[in-house]
Design a protein around this motif. Structure first.
Motif, mmCIF file in Angstrom:
data_model
loop_
_atom_site.group_PDB
_atom_site.id
_atom_site.type_symbol
_atom_site.label_atom_id
_atom_site.label_comp_id
_atom_site.label_asym_id
_atom_site.label_seq_id
_atom_site.Cartn_x
_atom_site.Cartn_y
_atom_site.Cartn_z
ATOM 1 N N ASP A 33 29.050 -12.468 -29.372
ATOM 2 C CA ASP A 33 27.919 -11.566 -29.085
ATOM 3 C C ASP A 33 26.689 -11.933 -29.903
ATOM 4 N N ALA A 34 26.889 -12.364 -31.139
ATOM 5 C CA ALA A 34 25.761 -12.703 -32.007
ATOM 6 C C ALA A 34 25.172 -14.074 -31.704
ATOM 7 N N LYS A 35 26.029 -15.050 -31.382
ATOM 8 C CA LYS A 35 25.549 -16.424 -31.297
ATOM 9 C C LYS A 35 25.449 -16.990 -29.883
ATOM 10 N N VAL A 36 26.220 -16.476 -28.956
ATOM 11 C CA VAL A 36 26.234 -17.059 -27.610
ATOM 12 C C VAL A 36 25.591 -16.130 -26.585
ATOM 13 N N ALA A 37 25.943 -14.865 -26.606
ATOM 14 C CA ALA A 37 25.459 -13.933 -25.585
ATOM 15 C C ALA A 37 23.932 -13.945 -25.403
ATOM 16 N N PRO A 38 23.130 -14.065 -26.479
ATOM 17 C CA PRO A 38 21.678 -14.082 -26.266
ATOM 18 C C PRO A 38 21.190 -15.254 -25.410
ATOM 19 N N SER A 39 22.014 -16.280 -25.252
ATOM 20 C CA SER A 39 21.599 -17.443 -24.467
ATOM 21 C C SER A 39 22.102 -17.395 -23.027
ATOM 22 N N THR A 40 22.686 -16.275 -22.614
ATOM 23 C CA THR A 40 23.305 -16.235 -21.286
ATOM 24 C C THR A 40 22.545 -15.420 -20.247
ATOM 25 N N LEU A 41 21.363 -14.933 -20.570
ATOM 26 C CA LEU A 41 20.616 -14.108 -19.616
ATOM 27 C C LEU A 41 20.388 -14.844 -18.294
ATOM 28 N N LEU A 42 19.738 -15.979 -18.333
ATOM 29 C CA LEU A 42 19.452 -16.723 -17.101
ATOM 30 C C LEU A 42 20.715 -17.267 -16.435
ATOM 31 N N PRO A 43 21.600 -17.940 -17.152
ATOM 32 C CA PRO A 43 22.796 -18.441 -16.473
ATOM 33 C C PRO A 43 23.603 -17.336 -15.775
ATOM 34 N N CYS A 44 23.684 -16.176 -16.378
ATOM 35 C CA CYS A 44 24.445 -15.087 -15.756
ATOM 36 C C CYS A 44 23.739 -14.507 -14.532
ATOM 37 N N ARG A 45 22.430 -14.486 -14.534
ATOM 38 C CA ARG A 45 21.693 -13.869 -13.428
ATOM 39 C C ARG A 45 21.322 -14.851 -12.330
ATOM 40 N N VAL A 46 21.286 -16.142 -12.634
ATOM 41 C CA VAL A 46 20.881 -17.134 -11.639
ATOM 42 C C VAL A 46 22.083 -17.923 -11.129
ATOM 43 N N GLY A 47 23.034 -18.195 -11.984
ATOM 44 C CA GLY A 47 24.189 -18.991 -11.586
ATOM 45 C C GLY A 47 24.059 -20.413 -12.073
ATOM 46 N N ASN A 48 24.954 -21.252 -11.609
ATOM 47 C CA ASN A 48 25.005 -22.629 -12.063
ATOM 48 C C ASN A 48 23.820 -23.419 -11.522
ATOM 49 N N THR A 49 23.077 -24.009 -12.425
ATOM 50 C CA THR A 49 21.957 -24.867 -12.052
ATOM 51 C C THR A 49 22.201 -26.289 -12.547
ATOM 52 N N TYR A 50 23.453 -26.584 -12.861
ATOM 53 C CA TYR A 50 23.857 -27.904 -13.323
ATOM 54 C C TYR A 50 23.064 -28.313 -14.566
ATOM 55 N N THR A 51 22.302 -29.389 -14.531
ATOM 56 C CA THR A 51 21.605 -29.879 -15.716
ATOM 57 C C THR A 51 20.682 -28.822 -16.315
ATOM 58 N N ALA A 52 20.017 -28.056 -15.477
ATOM 59 C CA ALA A 52 19.075 -27.055 -15.976
ATOM 60 C C ALA A 52 19.759 -25.926 -16.738
ATOM 61 N N SER A 53 21.071 -25.774 -16.587
ATOM 62 C CA SER A 53 21.785 -24.701 -17.280
ATOM 63 C C SER A 53 21.564 -24.750 -18.783
ATOM 64 N N LEU A 54 21.549 -25.941 -19.336
ATOM 65 C CA LEU A 54 21.326 -26.096 -20.776
ATOM 66 C C LEU A 54 19.979 -25.503 -21.170
ATOM 67 N N TYR A 55 18.963 -25.805 -20.402
ATOM 68 C CA TYR A 55 17.613 -25.342 -20.732
ATOM 69 C C TYR A 55 17.414 -23.872 -20.350
ATOM 70 N N PHE A 56 18.142 -23.402 -19.348
ATOM 71 C CA PHE A 56 18.142 -21.971 -19.055
ATOM 72 C C PHE A 56 18.729 -21.209 -20.236
ATOM 73 N N GLY A 57 19.783 -21.748 -20.819
ATOM 74 C CA GLY A 57 20.376 -21.121 -21.993
ATOM 75 C C GLY A 57 19.411 -21.099 -23.160
ATOM 76 N N LEU A 58 18.714 -22.209 -23.369
ATOM 77 C CA LEU A 58 17.730 -22.269 -24.454
ATOM 78 C C LEU A 58 16.597 -21.267 -24.221
#
Length: 175
Positions: A33-58
């Motif tokens: 929750d402290a270290k990973v969850a803050p980076s999951t907003l876009l991936p969870c709401r948009v889905g798999n974007t392959y390469t862009a997933s890394l930058y969506f997380g950032l």
């Protein structure tokens, strides 16, 4: 104590032991929750974007934690289809300028508002749009997208205006 509860589980059995997995998930929940969850907003709401997933997380991390990243190191990891993986880290300077830049990225991206402004479509509507796109592949001649296709675009979005008979494309930006 988890160690005592699972001390007799062999290494091979640990790979498939569901109770052990659940115990580890429970033990690591606060760290997740402290270290990973803050980076999951876009991936969870948009889905798999392959390469862009890394930058969506950032971007999700910056959006959620812009004020707390100064002086921190961010680890980025991306894995492919099993053939290759990449891992690198970013060190965020502990300066007012860096914090201001991150805050600006957060404010300009306006993620939650933009995500909430999306238009929901049924699977049937999606299929219809994809069939229309597919029918345009390898079509010679001029093409102009229908005007109603612009109605749902956000202000500032670049879009195709014309593909001429020679395949040259002209774009414009919505107002």
């Amino acid at each position: 104590d988890v160690h005592k509860q699972f001390a007799d589980v062999s290494l091979d059995d640990s790979y498939t032991d569901r109770a052990l997995e659940k115990a580890f998930v429970k033990l690591s929940a606060a760290q997740y929750d402290a270290k990973v969850a803050p980076s999951t907003l876009l991936p969870c709401r948009v889905g798999n974007t392959y390469t862009a997933s890394l930058y969506f997380g950032l971007l999700s991390l910056v959006f959620n934690k812009a004020d707390a990243l100064a002086g921190k190191r961010v680890l980025l990891f991306s894995y492919g289809s099993g053939l290759a993986a990449s891992m690198f880290s970013i060190r965020v300077p502990q300066t007012d300028a860096a914090t201001k830049q991150l805050q600006r990225i957060r404010d300009v991206s306006n993620l939650e508002k933009r995500l909430d402004a999306r238009h929901k479509r049924s699977p049937e509507q999606f299929t219809q749009v994809m069939k229309a796109r597919e029918s345009l592949h390898h079509v010679d001649g001029e093409y102009r997208p229908p005007a109603e296709s612009l109605e749902l675009l956000a202000p500032g979005t670049y879009h195709l205006v014309l593909k001429d008979a020679h395949g040259r494309r002209t774009y414009s930006q919505t107002k």
